[in-house]
Design a protein around this motif. Sequence first.
Motif, PDB file in Angstrom:
ATOM      1  N   LEU C  31     -16.980 -57.654   0.902  1.00 58.01           N
ATOM      2  CA  LEU C  31     -16.219 -57.464   2.135  1.00 58.01           C
ATOM      3  C   LEU C  31     -15.722 -56.025   2.246  1.00 58.01           C
ATOM      4  N   LEU C  32     -15.200 -55.493   1.122  1.00 54.61           N
ATOM      5  CA  LEU C  32     -14.671 -54.125   1.129  1.00 54.61           C
ATOM      6  C   LEU C  32     -15.760 -53.106   1.462  1.00 54.61           C
ATOM      7  N   VAL C  33     -16.923 -53.269   0.861  1.00 54.76           N
ATOM      8  CA  VAL C  33     -18.041 -52.354   1.120  1.00 54.76           C
ATOM      9  C   VAL C  33     -18.406 -52.401   2.597  1.00 54.76           C
ATOM     10  N   ASP C  34     -18.388 -53.588   3.154  1.00 56.49           N
ATOM     11  CA  ASP C  34     -18.705 -53.776   4.574  1.00 56.49           C
ATOM     12  C   ASP C  34     -17.664 -53.078   5.456  1.00 56.49           C
ATOM     13  N   LEU C  35     -16.362 -53.275   5.120  1.00 60.33           N
ATOM     14  CA  LEU C  35     -15.293 -52.644   5.908  1.00 60.33           C
ATOM     15  C   LEU C  35     -15.376 -51.120   5.820  1.00 60.33           C
ATOM     16  N   THR C  37     -17.891 -49.278   5.799  1.00 58.47           N
ATOM     17  CA  THR C  37     -18.916 -48.702   6.680  1.00 58.47           C
ATOM     18  C   THR C  37     -18.323 -48.286   8.022  1.00 58.47           C
ATOM     19  N   ARG C  38     -17.062 -48.700   8.281  1.00 61.22           N
ATOM     20  CA  ARG C  38     -16.400 -48.245   9.506  1.00 61.22           C
ATOM     21  C   ARG C  38     -16.060 -46.758   9.425  1.00 61.22           C
ATOM     22  N   TRP C  42     -11.114 -46.072   6.492  1.00 62.13           N
ATOM     23  CA  TRP C  42     -11.387 -47.347   5.825  1.00 62.13           C
ATOM     24  C   TRP C  42     -11.933 -47.161   4.409  1.00 62.13           C
ATOM     25  N   LYS C  43     -12.886 -46.249   4.283  1.00 55.08           N
ATOM     26  CA  LYS C  43     -13.504 -46.039   2.978  1.00 55.08           C
ATOM     27  C   LYS C  43     -12.462 -45.594   1.951  1.00 55.08           C
ATOM     28  N   ASP C  48     -12.201 -46.209  -2.122  1.00 58.27           N
ATOM     29  CA  ASP C  48     -11.832 -45.111  -3.032  1.00 58.27           C
ATOM     30  C   ASP C  48     -10.336 -45.163  -3.344  1.00 58.27           C
ATOM     31  N   ASN C  49      -9.826 -46.335  -3.667  1.00 61.41           N
ATOM     32  CA  ASN C  49      -8.380 -46.502  -3.821  1.00 61.41           C
ATOM     33  C   ASN C  49      -8.138 -47.413  -5.018  1.00 61.41           C
TER      34      ASN C  49
END
Lengths: 156, 156, 82, 82
Positions: C31-35, C37-38, C42-43, C48-49
């Motif tokens: 889900l995080l990887v998908d989000l 891509t916005r 977001w990334k 990166d957090n």
Amino acid sequence: MKPSFPFINIQKEDFDLTSEIATLRQGYKNIGAVVSFVGTVRDMNEGENVSILELEHYPGMTEKALEKIRLEAHQRWKLEASLIIHRIGQFSPSDQIVLVAVASQHRENAFYATHFIMDYLKTNAPFWKKETLPGGRTRWVDSRVSDKEAEQRWAT
Amino acid sequence: MKPSFPFINIQKEDFDLTSEIATLRQGYKNIGAVVSFVGTVRDMNEGENVSILELEHYPGMTEKALEKIRLEAHQRWKLEASLIIHRIGQFSPSDQIVLVAVASQHRENAFYATHFIMDYLKTNAPFWKKETLPGGRTRWVDSRVSDKEAEQRWAT
Amino acid sequence: MIHILYFAHLRERLGQTEEKLPAIHATVSDLLVDLATRGEPWKEALVDNSSLQIAVNHDIASRETQIKAGDEIAFFPPVTGG
Amino acid sequence: MIHILYFAHLRERLGQTEEKLPAIHATVSDLLVDLATRGEPWKEALVDNSSLQIAVNHDIASRETQIKAGDEIAFFPPVTGG
């Protein structure tokens, strides 16, 4: 509506120590010790004046997280009763934010349990503080390494 | 008459937690933590029902002993304010006997100091308890080895 | 569908309090990887957090936690209450 | 003169709350030995009593503490307040 966790209260309203402790002790005649912790808003943090403190939380998860901590304390020490009240919303310096109160037959258990609950609450309950500084600037309060260290001292 | 130790009170009267803590915090805006301990009369001790608890003290020495303990706590930890109230006279189960309250910027200091003051009070302040048991028998409460051990854990 | 919540400075950074998305991810990580891509922020905020906190259905979770339709997934910074 | 006080079960055992005596003792120990000549229960309560607590002028003292005219000397059992 009856709350699902009667010893956990998330509320905007202030609390009164005397009446909360009276409620906690009600019906117990074998209590010899009541330890309570009240957290209050300081007018300074990280060297800057704080005029407003805002507290945000995650409804639903907060109650569950606090109840879990409370029950863990009851498993670790022989306690008669305990309660946690945490306020949310906007506060000024010296306002009350949180109350943890624990009643037991002997004092040592109540001392340890209250301290434990606070240390765990600080690192495990989903609350976040936002400060308003001079000139209206705001900042989210950073989590403290010292709080994580305080929690870890209770590791079994 | 102004008391010589304003943060020590030996009194017959009951005390109100909320107003005592309010007095303690008055004028301090940098307090973030208030820990308090309330000792109450249990209806049982050493396996016997207790109907009346009498507290005798040594006037003059009591105040001095409590103030010494209080100041020792302020030397050991960074505290903003503290107070000790100890009642004397005749009590019934669940009556309040003693209040120790400590205010500090950060919670750990207030927790340790309150616990320390209680442990020292138990072994160093000249108070004696006498219990009335079923049938009107009375007995002086014995000092506890566990209290002496609790005190010794704070040895520097 | 899954229900996603954002709190505190994450909520402000992303300009989003909550949203519903189709339940097409196997784990929180997916889900995080998908989000992400916005794009930014977001990334940065979600992938990166290293201090990102995650809860699934009100329990603390990790990137490896499996998710399914009906789950409530929350993202937030380290807590600072008390 | 010295002023002597008795508390709690010592007070009851000895049937005495306080008394004044001439200041003729060099130490608390001398005073205790003198008081014990009154016979029982004095001897048992004051001399044959390893848990006896002593204060001189409101400070915890021992059998070796020196005393002088005007001193307030108190005898009592281990304390049990709180």
